[in-house]
Design a protein around this motif. Structure first.
Motif, PDB file in Angstrom:
ATOM      1  N   ASP A  88      -0.408  -6.392   4.951  1.00 20.45           N
ATOM      2  CA  ASP A  88      -1.621  -7.097   4.518  1.00 20.45           C
ATOM      3  C   ASP A  88      -2.783  -6.550   5.351  1.00 20.45           C
ATOM      4  OD1 ASP A  88      -3.531  -8.856   3.580  1.00 20.45           O
ATOM      5  OD2 ASP A  88      -2.835 -10.530   4.826  1.00 20.45           O
ATOM      6  N   THR A  89      -3.200  -5.343   5.016  1.00 21.03           N
ATOM      7  CA  THR A  89      -4.123  -4.596   5.875  1.00 21.03           C
ATOM      8  C   THR A  89      -5.506  -5.223   5.980  1.00 21.03           C
ATOM      9  OG1 THR A  89      -4.596  -3.161   3.974  1.00 21.03           O
ATOM     10  CG2 THR A  89      -2.943  -2.399   5.563  1.00 21.03           C
ATOM     11  N   ASP A  90      -5.922  -5.984   4.979  1.00 22.21           N
ATOM     12  CA  ASP A  90      -7.236  -6.625   5.053  1.00 22.21           C
ATOM     13  C   ASP A  90      -7.148  -8.067   5.564  1.00 22.21           C
ATOM     14  OD1 ASP A  90      -5.995  -7.736   2.896  1.00 22.21           O
ATOM     15  OD2 ASP A  90      -7.577  -7.284   1.438  1.00 22.21           O
ATOM     16  N   LYS A  91      -5.920  -8.487   5.930  1.00 23.47           N
ATOM     17  CA  LYS A  91      -5.683  -9.818   6.500  1.00 23.47           C
ATOM     18  C   LYS A  91      -6.216 -10.939   5.608  1.00 23.47           C
ATOM     19  CE  LYS A  91      -3.893  -7.604   9.868  1.00 23.47           C
ATOM     20  NZ  LYS A  91      -2.415  -7.426   9.872  1.00 23.47           N
ATOM     21  N   SER A  92      -6.032 -10.770   4.314  1.00 24.57           N
ATOM     22  CA  SER A  92      -6.496 -11.781   3.360  1.00 24.57           C
ATOM     23  C   SER A  92      -5.490 -12.912   3.179  1.00 24.57           C
ATOM     24  CB  SER A  92      -6.748 -11.132   1.995  1.00 24.57           C
ATOM     25  OG  SER A  92      -5.519 -10.668   1.430  1.00 24.57           O
ATOM     26  N   GLY A  93      -4.241 -12.675   3.619  1.00 29.38           N
ATOM     27  CA  GLY A  93      -3.185 -13.657   3.389  1.00 29.38           C
ATOM     28  C   GLY A  93      -2.480 -13.451   2.067  1.00 29.38           C
ATOM     29  N   TYR A  94      -2.873 -12.374   1.365  1.00 32.25           N
ATOM     30  CA  TYR A  94      -2.266 -12.048   0.066  1.00 32.25           C
ATOM     31  C   TYR A  94      -2.057 -10.540  -0.005  1.00 32.25           C
ATOM     32  CZ  TYR A  94      -3.778 -16.710  -1.404  1.00 32.25           C
ATOM     33  OH  TYR A  94      -3.970 -18.056  -1.497  1.00 32.25           O
ATOM     34  N   PHE A  95      -1.117 -10.131  -0.860  1.00 34.09           N
ATOM     35  CA  PHE A  95      -0.943  -8.718  -1.174  1.00 34.09           C
ATOM     36  C   PHE A  95      -1.652  -8.404  -2.482  1.00 34.09           C
ATOM     37  CE2 PHE A  95       3.408  -8.570   1.100  1.00 34.09           C
ATOM     38  CZ  PHE A  95       2.831  -8.083   2.251  1.00 34.09           C
ATOM     39  N   ASP A  96      -2.433  -7.308  -2.503  1.00 35.17           N
ATOM     40  CA  ASP A  96      -2.839  -6.779  -3.788  1.00 35.17           C
ATOM     41  C   ASP A  96      -1.703  -5.881  -4.285  1.00 35.17           C
ATOM     42  OD1 ASP A  96      -3.042  -4.259  -2.531  1.00 35.17           O
ATOM     43  OD2 ASP A  96      -5.196  -4.471  -2.200  1.00 35.17           O
ATOM     44  N   ARG A  97      -1.856  -5.261  -5.438  1.00 35.07           N
ATOM     45  CA  ARG A  97      -0.757  -4.502  -6.025  1.00 35.07           C
ATOM     46  C   ARG A  97      -0.321  -3.330  -5.138  1.00 35.07           C
ATOM     47  NH1 ARG A  97       0.827  -4.894 -11.328  1.00 35.07           N
ATOM     48  NH2 ARG A  97       1.182  -2.642 -11.442  1.00 35.07           N
ATOM     49  N   ASP A  98      -1.300  -2.621  -4.569  1.00 34.17           N
ATOM     50  CA  ASP A  98      -0.958  -1.472  -3.738  1.00 34.17           C
ATOM     51  C   ASP A  98      -0.237  -1.909  -2.464  1.00 34.17           C
ATOM     52  OD1 ASP A  98      -1.172   1.414  -3.117  1.00 34.17           O
ATOM     53  OD2 ASP A  98      -2.451   0.708  -1.471  1.00 34.17           O
ATOM     54  N   GLN A  99      -0.728  -2.956  -1.818  1.00 32.67           N
ATOM     55  CA  GLN A  99      -0.079  -3.477  -0.616  1.00 32.67           C
ATOM     56  C   GLN A  99       1.324  -3.977  -0.938  1.00 32.67           C
ATOM     57  OE1 GLN A  99      -2.971  -6.459   0.292  1.00 32.67           O
ATOM     58  NE2 GLN A  99      -4.134  -5.170   1.720  1.00 32.67           N
ATOM     59  N   PHE A 100       1.446  -4.641  -2.065  1.00 29.42           N
ATOM     60  CA  PHE A 100       2.731  -5.205  -2.479  1.00 29.42           C
ATOM     61  C   PHE A 100       3.755  -4.095  -2.709  1.00 29.42           C
ATOM     62  CE2 PHE A 100       5.130  -7.594  -6.003  1.00 29.42           C
ATOM     63  CZ  PHE A 100       5.938  -8.248  -5.094  1.00 29.42           C
ATOM     64  N   LYS A 101       3.336  -3.031  -3.371  1.00 31.52           N
ATOM     65  CA  LYS A 101       4.257  -1.917  -3.636  1.00 31.52           C
ATOM     66  C   LYS A 101       4.717  -1.283  -2.327  1.00 31.52           C
ATOM     67  CE  LYS A 101       3.736   0.723  -7.205  1.00 31.52           C
ATOM     68  NZ  LYS A 101       3.247   1.724  -8.199  1.00 31.52           N
ATOM     69  N   LYS A 102       3.788  -1.058  -1.401  1.00 39.88           N
ATOM     70  CA  LYS A 102       4.160  -0.466  -0.108  1.00 39.88           C
ATOM     71  C   LYS A 102       5.108  -1.387   0.667  1.00 39.88           C
ATOM     72  CE  LYS A 102      -0.030   2.325   0.426  1.00 39.88           C
ATOM     73  NZ  LYS A 102      -1.309   2.498   1.161  1.00 39.88           N
ATOM     74  N   ALA A 103       4.871  -2.691   0.565  1.00 41.47           N
ATOM     75  CA  ALA A 103       5.736  -3.652   1.253  1.00 41.47           C
ATOM     76  C   ALA A 103       7.157  -3.601   0.688  1.00 41.47           C
ATOM     77  CB  ALA A 103       5.166  -5.062   1.125  1.00 41.47           C
TER      78      ALA A 103
END
Length: 222
Positions: A131-146
Motif C-alpha cells: 500500500d505504497t500511498d498509505k491509503s488503507g486500500y489497494f488499487d488494482r496495480d498494488q493488489f496485483k503486486k501483493a
C-alpha cells in the motif's frame, strides 16, 4: 506379520514395531487435541449466546455496531477493529451488507473472528509492503503486486513443507487476477480493503496450492 530382515532391517512391506507405536501415539495425541478444541469451541459458543442477550436490546438480532460490542465483550484482550467486524459480518452475510446477526450465527461468528485474528498480522504486513500511498486500500496495480508476492512466499513454504526445494510458483494470469478481484471486491468500488484482502489471500492461496498440486502430480505421472 512384522519382522526383521538382514542386518536387523524391517522386512519389505512391514512396519517396525517402534514406528507403529510412534504412529499410534501421534494419532492418540491428535484425537485428544481434536476433543479439546471441540470442547473449547462449544464453550465459546455457549459464552457467545449468553452475552448475546446482554447486547441485543431484546431485539433478537445484532447490527454491525452491536456485533462489535459482542466481540469486544468476548475478546477483552483482543478487541475487534472495524476491519475485523467487517470481515466477520461479510463472511456471515456475503450477499447482504445489512444482514442482522442472530443467535444461530454464534458458531460462525466465533470461527470467522478467530480466522481474522490469526491472519490480521499477515494482512497488515502485506499492506505495509504494497500500500505504497498509505491509503488503507489497494488499487488494482498494488493488489496485483501483493498477490504475486503472496504466491512467491507461499511457494517457498509449500516446497519447505514438502521437503522439496524445487519451488513451483503459480503465475497470476489476467484471468486469475480478475477472478480473485471479482470475489474480493465486495462493494465493487475498484479498490481492496483489508477485510477484502484477507478474502482474496485465502482464495488465491487455495487456487495456487491446488494448481501446484496438479502440476506436481502430472510430473510424477509423466
Amino acid at each position: 506379520s512384522t519382522g526383521r530382515g538382514h542386518a536387523g532391517q524391517p522386512r519389505r512391506g512391514c512396519v517396525a514395531p517402534e514406528n507403529t507405536m510412534a504412529m499410534a501415539t501421534l494419532a492418540a495425541k491428535r484425537r485428544e487435541r481434536a476433543i479439546l478444541m471441540e470442547r473449547k469451541r462449544a464453550q465459546r459458543e455457549k459464552e457467545a449466546v449468553k452475552l448475546f442477550g446482554e447486547v441485543d436490546g431484546g431485539s433478537g438480532s445484532l447490527d454491525k455496531a452491536a456485533l462489535k460490542l459482542l466481540l469486544e465483550k468476548m475478546n477483552p484482550s483482543d478487541p475487534p477493529t472495524d476491519d475485523g467486524v467487517d470481515y466477520v459480518h461479510h463472511s456471515i452475510f456475503p450477499e447482504n451488507p445489512d444482514g442482522q446477526v442472530g443467535v444461530c450465527h454464534m458458531g460462525a461468528m466465533n470461527k470467522h473472528y478467530h480466522y481474522w485474528s490469526s491472519k490480521s498480522d499477515d494482512v497488515d504486513k502485506i499492506f505495509a509492503d504494497h500500500d505504497t500511498d498509505k491509503s488503507g486500500y489497494f488499487d488494482r496495480d498494488q493488489f496485483k503486486k501483493a498477490l504475486i508476492a503472496i504466491e512467491e512466499a507461499n511457494a517457498d513454504k509449500r516446497a519447505y513443507d514438502a521437503g522439496d526445494w524445487t519451488t513451483t510458483i503459480i503465475q497470476l494470469t489476467d484471468e486469475l487476477f480478475e477472478k480473485v478481484t471479482e470475489f474480493s471486491d465486495w462493494n465493487e468500488n475498484g479498490r481492496i480493503s483489508k477485510p477484502e484482502a484477507l478474502a482474496a489471500m485465502t482464495l488465491w492461496s487455495a487456487i495456487a496450492k491446488e494448481e501446484a498440486r496438479r502440476k506436481s502430480t502430472s510430473c510424477l505421472i509423466a
